[in-house]
Design a protein around this motif. Sequence first.
Motif, PDB file in Angstrom:
ATOM      1  N   LEU A 158      -4.385  34.400  -5.804  1.00  0.00           N
ATOM      2  CA  LEU A 158      -4.238  35.100  -4.521  1.00  0.00           C
ATOM      3  C   LEU A 158      -3.690  36.516  -4.721  1.00  0.00           C
ATOM      4  O   LEU A 158      -4.132  37.459  -4.061  1.00  0.00           O
ATOM      5  N   MET A 159      -2.727  36.657  -5.630  1.00  0.00           N
ATOM      6  CA  MET A 159      -2.150  37.973  -5.902  1.00  0.00           C
ATOM      7  C   MET A 159      -3.200  38.924  -6.460  1.00  0.00           C
ATOM      8  O   MET A 159      -3.278  40.092  -6.065  1.00  0.00           O
ATOM      9  N   LYS A 160      -4.008  38.428  -7.383  1.00  0.00           N
ATOM     10  CA  LYS A 160      -5.053  39.268  -7.986  1.00  0.00           C
ATOM     11  C   LYS A 160      -6.076  39.683  -6.937  1.00  0.00           C
ATOM     12  O   LYS A 160      -6.494  40.856  -6.880  1.00  0.00           O
ATOM     13  N   MET A 161      -6.485  38.736  -6.096  1.00  0.00           N
ATOM     14  CA  MET A 161      -7.454  39.057  -5.048  1.00  0.00           C
ATOM     15  C   MET A 161      -6.893  40.082  -4.064  1.00  0.00           C
ATOM     16  O   MET A 161      -7.615  40.955  -3.582  1.00  0.00           O
ATOM     17  N   PHE A 162      -5.598  39.985  -3.795  1.00  0.00           N
ATOM     18  CA  PHE A 162      -4.971  40.928  -2.867  1.00  0.00           C
ATOM     19  C   PHE A 162      -4.897  42.322  -3.482  1.00  0.00           C
ATOM     20  O   PHE A 162      -5.217  43.315  -2.818  1.00  0.00           O
ATOM     21  N   VAL A 163      -4.475  42.401  -4.729  1.00  0.00           N
ATOM     22  CA  VAL A 163      -4.370  43.701  -5.401  1.00  0.00           C
ATOM     23  C   VAL A 163      -5.746  44.332  -5.573  1.00  0.00           C
ATOM     24  O   VAL A 163      -5.917  45.548  -5.422  1.00  0.00           O
ATOM     25  N   ASP A 164      -6.766  43.508  -5.885  1.00  0.00           N
ATOM     26  CA  ASP A 164      -8.136  44.019  -6.060  1.00  0.00           C
ATOM     27  C   ASP A 164      -8.822  44.280  -4.722  1.00  0.00           C
ATOM     28  O   ASP A 164     -10.010  44.653  -4.694  1.00  0.00           O
ATOM     29  N   LYS A 165      -8.110  44.039  -3.618  1.00  0.00           N
ATOM     30  CA  LYS A 165      -8.611  44.267  -2.263  1.00  0.00           C
ATOM     31  C   LYS A 165      -9.812  43.386  -1.911  1.00  0.00           C
ATOM     32  O   LYS A 165     -10.650  43.755  -1.085  1.00  0.00           O
ATOM     33  N   GLU A 166      -9.862  42.204  -2.556  1.00  0.00           N
ATOM     34  CA  GLU A 166     -10.871  41.217  -2.180  1.00  0.00           C
ATOM     35  C   GLU A 166     -10.455  40.503  -0.897  1.00  0.00           C
ATOM     36  O   GLU A 166     -11.293  39.995  -0.153  1.00  0.00           O
ATOM     37  N   ILE A 167      -9.141  40.441  -0.665  1.00  0.00           N
ATOM     38  CA  ILE A 167      -8.604  39.940   0.593  1.00  0.00           C
ATOM     39  C   ILE A 167      -7.508  40.902   1.042  1.00  0.00           C
ATOM     40  O   ILE A 167      -6.884  41.588   0.217  1.00  0.00           O
ATOM     41  N   ASP A 168      -7.298  40.976   2.342  1.00  0.00           N
ATOM     42  CA  ASP A 168      -6.322  41.926   2.883  1.00  0.00           C
ATOM     43  C   ASP A 168      -5.078  41.237   3.436  1.00  0.00           C
ATOM     44  O   ASP A 168      -4.098  41.909   3.757  1.00  0.00           O
ATOM     45  N   LYS A 169      -5.133  39.914   3.546  1.00  0.00           N
ATOM     46  CA  LYS A 169      -3.993  39.189   4.096  1.00  0.00           C
ATOM     47  C   LYS A 169      -4.076  37.730   3.673  1.00  0.00           C
ATOM     48  O   LYS A 169      -5.172  37.176   3.536  1.00  0.00           O
ATOM     49  N   VAL A 170      -2.919  37.121   3.434  1.00  0.00           N
ATOM     50  CA  VAL A 170      -2.846  35.694   3.111  1.00  0.00           C
ATOM     51  C   VAL A 170      -1.843  35.052   4.057  1.00  0.00           C
ATOM     52  O   VAL A 170      -0.730  35.560   4.231  1.00  0.00           O
ATOM     53  N   GLU A 171      -2.248  33.949   4.679  1.00  0.00           N
ATOM     54  CA  GLU A 171      -1.351  33.221   5.571  1.00  0.00           C
ATOM     55  C   GLU A 171      -1.170  31.792   5.080  1.00  0.00           C
ATOM     56  O   GLU A 171      -2.084  31.208   4.473  1.00  0.00           O
ATOM     57  N   LEU A 172      -0.001  31.229   5.357  1.00  0.00           N
ATOM     58  CA  LEU A 172       0.289  29.838   5.027  1.00  0.00           C
ATOM     59  C   LEU A 172       0.369  29.016   6.307  1.00  0.00           C
ATOM     60  O   LEU A 172       0.876  29.495   7.328  1.00  0.00           O
ATOM     61  N   LEU A 173      -0.115  27.777   6.231  1.00  0.00           N
ATOM     62  CA  LEU A 173      -0.024  26.848   7.353  1.00  0.00           C
ATOM     63  C   LEU A 173       0.470  25.515   6.805  1.00  0.00           C
ATOM     64  O   LEU A 173      -0.230  24.854   6.043  1.00  0.00           O
ATOM     65  N   TYR A 174       1.691  25.155   7.187  1.00  0.00           N
ATOM     66  CA  TYR A 174       2.291  23.937   6.650  1.00  0.00           C
ATOM     67  C   TYR A 174       3.353  23.415   7.614  1.00  0.00           C
ATOM     68  O   TYR A 174       3.747  24.101   8.559  1.00  0.00           O
ATOM     69  N   HIS A 175       3.820  22.190   7.361  1.00  0.00           N
ATOM     70  CA  HIS A 175       4.908  21.615   8.147  1.00  0.00           C
ATOM     71  C   HIS A 175       6.238  21.869   7.439  1.00  0.00           C
ATOM     72  O   HIS A 175       6.374  21.565   6.249  1.00  0.00           O
ATOM     73  N   HIS A 176       7.184  22.419   8.174  1.00  0.00           N
ATOM     74  CA  HIS A 176       8.531  22.599   7.633  1.00  0.00           C
ATOM     75  C   HIS A 176       9.359  21.356   7.951  1.00  0.00           C
ATOM     76  O   HIS A 176       9.436  20.922   9.098  1.00  0.00           O
ATOM     77  N   PHE A 177       9.953  20.777   6.913  1.00  0.00           N
ATOM     78  CA  PHE A 177      10.749  19.567   7.085  1.00  0.00           C
ATOM     79  C   PHE A 177      12.127  19.937   7.627  1.00  0.00           C
ATOM     80  O   PHE A 177      12.911  20.608   6.969  1.00  0.00           O
ATOM     81  N   LYS A 178      12.392  19.491   8.867  1.00  0.00           N
ATOM     82  CA  LYS A 178      13.704  19.712   9.479  1.00  0.00           C
ATOM     83  C   LYS A 178      14.568  18.474   9.299  1.00  0.00           C
ATOM     84  O   LYS A 178      15.693  18.545   8.820  1.00  0.00           O
ATOM     85  N   ASN A 179      14.043  17.337   9.683  1.00  0.00           N
ATOM     86  CA  ASN A 179      14.684  16.047   9.437  1.00  0.00           C
ATOM     87  C   ASN A 179      13.614  14.964   9.561  1.00  0.00           C
ATOM     88  O   ASN A 179      12.441  15.277   9.782  1.00  0.00           O
ATOM     89  N   THR A 180      14.019  13.724   9.420  1.00  0.00           N
ATOM     90  CA  THR A 180      13.039  12.633   9.417  1.00  0.00           C
ATOM     91  C   THR A 180      12.258  12.563  10.717  1.00  0.00           C
ATOM     92  O   THR A 180      11.067  12.224  10.718  1.00  0.00           O
ATOM     93  N   ALA A 181      12.890  12.906  11.813  1.00  0.00           N
ATOM     94  CA  ALA A 181      12.231  12.798  13.116  1.00  0.00           C
ATOM     95  C   ALA A 181      11.546  14.083  13.556  1.00  0.00           C
ATOM     96  O   ALA A 181      10.823  14.091  14.548  1.00  0.00           O
TER      97      ALA A 181
END
Length: 290
Positions: A158-181
Amino acid sequence: MASLKEVKGRIASVNSTRKITSAMKMVASAKLHRAQNSITNMLPYEKKLHAMLTAFLSNEADIQSPYMEVRPVKRVAIVAFSSNSSLCGAYNANVARQLNLMVEGYESSIGKENILVYAVGKKIAHEAKKEGFNVAGEFLQMADKPSYQETFDLVQKLMKMFVDKEIDKVELLYHHFKNTASQILTRETYLPVELPPVEKSNENHWALDYIFEPSEADLLATLVPQVLGLRLYTALLDSNASEHAARTMAMQIATDNANEIIQDLTVLYNKSRQQAITNELLDIIGGSFK
């Protein structure tokens, strides 16, 4: 009213299901304990290292990193985290729904073909393919067994693609663990590196007193990949812990529901049995007067 045999069969069936959900809950709980320890141990280190990088970049005006370059978004990469298996409530469905919204948001301006999806987990990979998204990579093993080396390989790409301008932005989509519930679905910008505003009165302004050896540029070349690698790895650990927490809760709810159904069926069975005995007695008593 159902026959005694039918009710008895349903009780046995639900009881078997309860044993399965209870066992799955205990397995998920054990995995959650390990995953929770991993994310709890990693978070303080990752946050401190990220704070050091942002303070350094914010205070050193002469230092510029290619990973900070903000440019018009013509091509974007989305790294989405899910699980490889189901039976974890709405965990995977929430990720799939949010991914659809993210793609729709970009599609009108850059087109679906310019949205690259990197799927960490079988469920989100399947959903992305079903929706016709451009799946640039699948990382199924990482979802079950988080590996820093595999994560860092993806980071370097991802870093190489960003520096080479193959991509202009990277986003993450995940669940952040707060507690069991509670697991919070999180969307965040990964690249370019975003710097929070630094106030002169901030207690962490001691970052200005750093002495750099051998140079600021050398430090930056080492620190940025390390911070970005840990950020993605932490998101992976977060997602993994959230998955086990969601499955633990789902199996607990399923077990509780099975217990309630068994109780209701037991009451029904007892009523049916008592009714059958009463009918037999009435037949016997009625027959004695003939």
